[in-house]
Write a protein that holds these residues in place. Sequence first.
Motif, short mmCIF file in Angstrom:
data_model
loop_
_atom_site.label_atom_id
_atom_site.label_comp_id
_atom_site.label_asym_id
_atom_site.label_seq_id
_atom_site.Cartn_x
_atom_site.Cartn_y
_atom_site.Cartn_z
N TYR A 169 0.88 76.92 0.33
CA TYR A 169 0.98 78.38 0.41
C TYR A 169 2.38 78.90 0.12
CZ TYR A 169 -3.63 77.89 2.53
OH TYR A 169 -4.94 77.59 2.75
N ASP A 170 3.39 78.08 0.36
CA ASP A 170 4.77 78.50 0.07
C ASP A 170 5.01 78.73 -1.42
OD1 ASP A 170 5.58 78.58 2.65
OD2 ASP A 170 6.90 76.84 2.57
N HIS A 171 4.10 78.26 -2.27
CA HIS A 171 4.30 78.39 -3.72
C HIS A 171 3.33 79.38 -4.37
CE1 HIS A 171 6.97 74.86 -3.49
NE2 HIS A 171 6.10 74.44 -2.59
N LEU A 172 2.46 79.97 -3.58
CA LEU A 172 1.48 80.90 -4.13
C LEU A 172 2.11 82.16 -4.70
CD1 LEU A 172 -1.49 80.70 -1.58
CD2 LEU A 172 -1.45 79.88 -3.94
N HIS A 173 3.28 82.55 -4.17
CA HIS A 173 3.91 83.78 -4.65
C HIS A 173 4.34 83.66 -6.12
CE1 HIS A 173 7.45 81.35 -3.66
NE2 HIS A 173 8.15 82.15 -4.45
N LEU A 174 4.43 82.44 -6.62
CA LEU A 174 4.81 82.24 -8.02
C LEU A 174 3.60 82.33 -8.96
CD1 LEU A 174 7.27 79.21 -7.60
CD2 LEU A 174 7.87 81.61 -8.04
N CYS A 175 2.40 82.36 -8.39
CA CYS A 175 1.18 82.43 -9.20
C CYS A 175 0.86 83.89 -9.56
CB CYS A 175 0.00 81.84 -8.43
SG CYS A 175 0.19 80.12 -7.95
N THR A 176 0.40 84.11 -10.76
CA THR A 176 -0.11 85.43 -11.12
C THR A 176 -1.59 85.55 -10.73
OG1 THR A 176 -0.72 84.67 -13.35
CG2 THR A 176 1.49 85.61 -13.07
N HIS A 177 -2.26 84.39 -10.63
CA HIS A 177 -3.66 84.36 -10.23
C HIS A 177 -3.86 83.19 -9.27
CE1 HIS A 177 -3.62 86.45 -14.11
NE2 HIS A 177 -4.74 87.05 -13.74
N LYS A 178 -4.68 83.41 -8.24
CA LYS A 178 -4.93 82.38 -7.23
C LYS A 178 -6.42 82.09 -7.14
CE LYS A 178 -1.16 84.54 -4.62
NZ LYS A 178 -1.08 85.71 -5.54
N VAL A 179 -6.77 80.82 -7.13
CA VAL A 179 -8.17 80.41 -7.02
C VAL A 179 -8.31 79.44 -5.84
CG1 VAL A 179 -10.13 79.28 -8.15
CG2 VAL A 179 -8.51 80.63 -9.50
N GLY A 180 -8.93 79.92 -4.78
CA GLY A 180 -9.18 79.09 -3.61
C GLY A 180 -10.58 78.49 -3.67
N ILE A 181 -10.67 77.19 -3.62
CA ILE A 181 -11.97 76.51 -3.67
C ILE A 181 -12.39 76.11 -2.27
CG2 ILE A 181 -13.26 74.54 -4.57
CD1 ILE A 181 -11.33 74.41 -6.91
N ASN A 182 -13.56 76.57 -1.86
CA ASN A 182 -14.13 76.19 -0.57
C ASN A 182 -15.08 75.02 -0.80
OD1 ASN A 182 -15.45 75.97 1.89
ND2 ASN A 182 -15.47 78.16 2.26
N VAL A 183 -14.79 73.87 -0.21
CA VAL A 183 -15.63 72.68 -0.41
C VAL A 183 -16.63 72.52 0.73
CG1 VAL A 183 -13.95 71.48 -1.85
CG2 VAL A 183 -13.90 71.16 0.63
N HIS A 184 -16.74 73.53 1.55
CA HIS A 184 -17.82 73.62 2.55
C HIS A 184 -17.98 72.37 3.41
CE1 HIS A 184 -19.17 77.47 0.89
NE2 HIS A 184 -18.91 76.93 -0.29
N GLY A 185 -16.87 71.95 4.00
CA GLY A 185 -16.94 70.86 4.96
C GLY A 185 -16.81 69.46 4.40
N LEU A 186 -16.79 69.30 3.09
CA LEU A 186 -16.58 67.97 2.53
C LEU A 186 -15.17 67.49 2.88
CD1 LEU A 186 -18.22 68.22 -1.01
CD2 LEU A 186 -19.19 67.26 1.08
N LYS A 187 -15.02 66.20 3.07
CA LYS A 187 -13.75 65.64 3.54
C LYS A 187 -12.92 65.03 2.41
CE LYS A 187 -15.18 66.50 7.72
NZ LYS A 187 -14.65 67.67 8.47
N LYS A 188 -11.65 64.79 2.73
CA LYS A 188 -10.73 64.22 1.75
C LYS A 188 -11.11 62.81 1.32
CE LYS A 188 -6.59 66.89 2.86
NZ LYS A 188 -5.16 66.81 3.21
N LEU A 189 -11.88 62.11 2.14
CA LEU A 189 -12.26 60.73 1.81
C LEU A 189 -13.69 60.63 1.31
CD1 LEU A 189 -10.53 58.73 4.70
CD2 LEU A 189 -9.70 59.15 2.38
N ASP A 190 -14.32 61.75 1.02
CA ASP A 190 -15.69 61.74 0.49
C ASP A 190 -15.69 61.52 -1.02
OD1 ASP A 190 -16.83 62.14 2.98
OD2 ASP A 190 -16.93 64.31 2.79
N PHE A 191 -15.15 60.39 -1.43
CA PHE A 191 -15.02 60.12 -2.86
C PHE A 191 -16.37 59.98 -3.56
CE2 PHE A 191 -10.90 58.74 -1.19
CZ PHE A 191 -10.03 59.34 -2.10
N ASP A 192 -17.41 59.63 -2.79
CA ASP A 192 -18.74 59.48 -3.38
C ASP A 192 -19.45 60.82 -3.59
OD1 ASP A 192 -18.87 59.81 -0.61
OD2 ASP A 192 -20.78 58.77 -0.45
#
Length: 303
Positions: free
Chosen positions: A250-273
């Motif tokens: 979030y500290d770097h969002l101010h440098l963006c002209t456009h922001k796209v937040g992706i909601n992965v709806h509860g999927l985890k960082k280790l859900d590689f499958d």
Amino acid sequence: MKRKVALIVLVSLCMTSLAQRDALNKTFDGWPRIGQLQNDSVRIGVSLCGGSAKGYAHLGFLQAMDDAGIKIDCISGTSMGAIVGMFYAAGYSPMEIIEIIKQERMLKKRRIFRLNMKRDGGLADMSRMRAMMLKYVPHDSFDSLKIPFYCCVTDVTNARPVYVSTGGRLCEWVTASASIPRVFAPMLIDSVYYVDGYILNNLPVEPLVEAGCNVRIGVFFVGDKKKKTLDNPKDVAAKAFALNSNLCTYDHLHLCTHKVGINVHGLKKLDFDKIDEFYLYGYQAGIEFLQKLLKQENENGKQ
């Protein structure tokens, strides 16, 4: 029963996404499509954050951009964002990247987190990941990529973020960008130790500014649920990790002209499958972003 419900939800999501994808293609039939993104004065840069398996969602976003006929001029990334960014910059389509990941069985944790028998500061070994990169990007050079690519790493020797975009040893730098401290050993490159870029910058927009991109799209993740209690050491560690990652995003969002937040709806960082689900959520976020821009332009045209 749970698996049956999950399958029904996934099929429903797939059908919705495919319908939206068809609608998107019809929406963008003809030129100019989106003036903000498609005219001669625009130079588009996309920054992809880290997030382990969540980073697969970047592939869906990039596919939405491709489907809309939007050309990306520069791409930057941290950790999994750097891995995705490297393959995309090398000329692979999002669907080709997914096929590579599946073919190389990189959906399995034991393929990614291979036990490290060396005493070099890491519990797991990244050699398979690096070998896979070299197999598909054999030139191993930033200068031979199809579009400029900026890889963010953390220089722990001098305590600073570093953005690499030229020269050789491409796969080493990308491996360093994904070397989570303690999990993976730091990468020693030219007598300097490097670890995962998320430590100091999880959304490297700065190199896109330096590259003269007047459209800078930051792609990151939203929607993590707040835990009511933190009475498990594992949950405390995970929460602390997430807070640091969010801060370095979030500290770097101010440098963006456009922001796209992706909601992965509860999927985890280790859900590689769960790569297909991640892809669909990323594609959905891309559609919503592009449709929002179209709506803005239509409303401005009526004024």
